[in-house]
Design an enzyme around this catalytic site. Structure first.
Site, PDB file in Angstrom:
ATOM      1  N   ALA A 163       0.847  -1.199   0.000  1.00 23.95           N
ATOM      2  CA  ALA A 163       0.000   0.000   0.000  1.00 23.95           C
ATOM      3  C   ALA A 163       0.881   1.248   0.000  1.00 23.95           C
ATOM      4  O   ALA A 163       0.641   2.194  -0.761  1.00 23.95           O
ATOM      5  CB  ALA A 163      -0.909   0.005   1.222  1.00 23.95           C
ATOM      6  N   TYR A 164       1.893   1.234   0.846  1.00 24.12           N
ATOM      7  CA  TYR A 164       2.803   2.390   0.932  1.00 24.12           C
ATOM      8  C   TYR A 164       3.487   2.620  -0.416  1.00 24.12           C
ATOM      9  O   TYR A 164       3.512   3.738  -0.931  1.00 24.12           O
ATOM     10  CB  TYR A 164       3.843   2.144   2.029  1.00 24.12           C
ATOM     11  CG  TYR A 164       4.745   3.326   2.285  1.00 24.12           C
ATOM     12  CD1 TYR A 164       4.302   4.417   3.020  1.00 24.12           C
ATOM     13  CD2 TYR A 164       6.054   3.336   1.802  1.00 24.12           C
ATOM     14  CE1 TYR A 164       5.134   5.508   3.254  1.00 24.12           C
ATOM     15  CE2 TYR A 164       6.894   4.421   2.038  1.00 24.12           C
ATOM     16  CZ  TYR A 164       6.430   5.506   2.761  1.00 24.12           C
ATOM     17  OH  TYR A 164       7.260   6.577   2.991  1.00 24.12           O
TER      18      TYR A 164
END
Ligand SMILES: NC(=O)c1ccc[n+]([C@@H]2O[C@H](COP(=O)([O-])OP(=O)(O)OC[C@H]3O[C@@H](n4cnc5c(N)ncnc54)[C@H](O)[C@@H]3O)[C@@H](O)[C@H]2O)c1
Length: 257
Positions: A163-164
């Site tokens: 996600a990051y």
């Protein structure tokens, strides 16, 4: 330390209460400017502004909420005549797990802060930048500098941080789009891609993930807040005039492209 000219200028720094945002605020104040720290942690933001002195202001803002951001623009312009620079530094890491184990609500939270927050802050601040003149040359095509803090993860894709990494790749993408959209104005939009820098954000990561990030840096050390602030500080000045939509590397040799 080189001298940067930010005299009489005002910057909004999201996530400015701590870490990279705070270091950038210190550098811009040392360069003659003033800052408003937008942070969701009100107590920390107030404390940071107090530490920075009388050219620093603090506002409680959640960058992922459009009404909060719009209100913050109005509140900033109540004590500052202009917003010469916007630094989008607010960000979170999310958990260090494999994509197939990633909790859906935590994925969404990372996107809300790291990319939707950058979108909302740019969206609400660009209107002001487009209508303000550069006092140095009366340029009527607007004036401003936007610097987005992406990450080396957005270029390389770190395992256990999908996600990051995806959110930071999106920050690179939005920087390129907005830079081109504003290229015929006096507004410049750039981003930086730091590798790991020891700040409070490390508390959100596993020791294994931190060790992985360090192992990937050819210089064999973490970056420093001052090194990030030096580059971002320059990107906030009028001297950064012929670069827009660009990605500036800060990775100790990891991502040399
Ligand atoms: N430190 C690193 O190793 C590193 C490396 C590459 C990129 N970055 C990026 O740099 C930026 C700053 O990181 P840092 O190391 O200073 O982290 P940090 O945790 O020290 O500071 C982040 C700040 O953002 C604020 N924040 C979080 N969510 C917010 C929201 N919704 N609205 C407003 N404020 C919010 C926090 O309260 C905090 O003050 C982040 O975007 C991060 O992803 C950091």
């Amino acid at each position: 330390m080189n001298q940067l000219d930010f005299a009489g200028r005002h910057a909004v720094i999201t996530g400015g209460a701590t870490g990279l945002g705070f270091g950038i605020a210190q550098r811009l104040i040392a360069s003659g400017g003033s800052v408003t720290l937008w942070d969701r942690d009100e107590a920390a933001a107030n404390q940071a502004a107090e530490a920075l002195g009388d050219r620093a202001f603090a506002l409680k803002v959640d960058v992922s909420q459009q009404p909060s951001v719009a209100k913050a623009v109005a509140a900033t312009l109540a004590h500052a005549p202009r917003i010469d620079a916007l630094v989008n530094s607010a960000g979170i890491t999310g958990p260090n797990v494999k994509l197939w184990d990633y909790p859906v609500d935590e994925w969404r939270q990372v996107m809300e802060v790291n990319i939707n927050g950058v979108f909302l802050c740019c969206r609400e601040v660009v209107g002001q930048m487009r209508k303000q003149e550069n006092p140095n040359n009366r340029d009527t095509r607007g004036y401003g500098r936007i610097v987005n803090i992406a990450s080396v993860a957005g270029k390389e894709g770190n395992p256990n941080a999908s996600a990051y990494s995806a959110s930071k790749a999106a920050v690179i993408g939005i920087t390129k789009s907005l830079g081109k959209e504003l290229a015929d104005t006096g507004i410049r939009v750039n981003c930086v891609t730091p590798a790991a820098v020891k700040t409070a954000i490390f508390d959100q990561m596993t020791p294994e993930h931190i060790a992985f990030m360090l192992s990937k840096i050819p210089m064999g050390r973490f970056g420093t807040v001052e090194e990030v602030a030096a580059m971002v500080g320059w990107l906030c000045t009028e001297d950064c005039s012929f670069s827009t939509g660009a990605v500036f590397d800060l990775s100790g040799g990891r991502s040399t492209y």
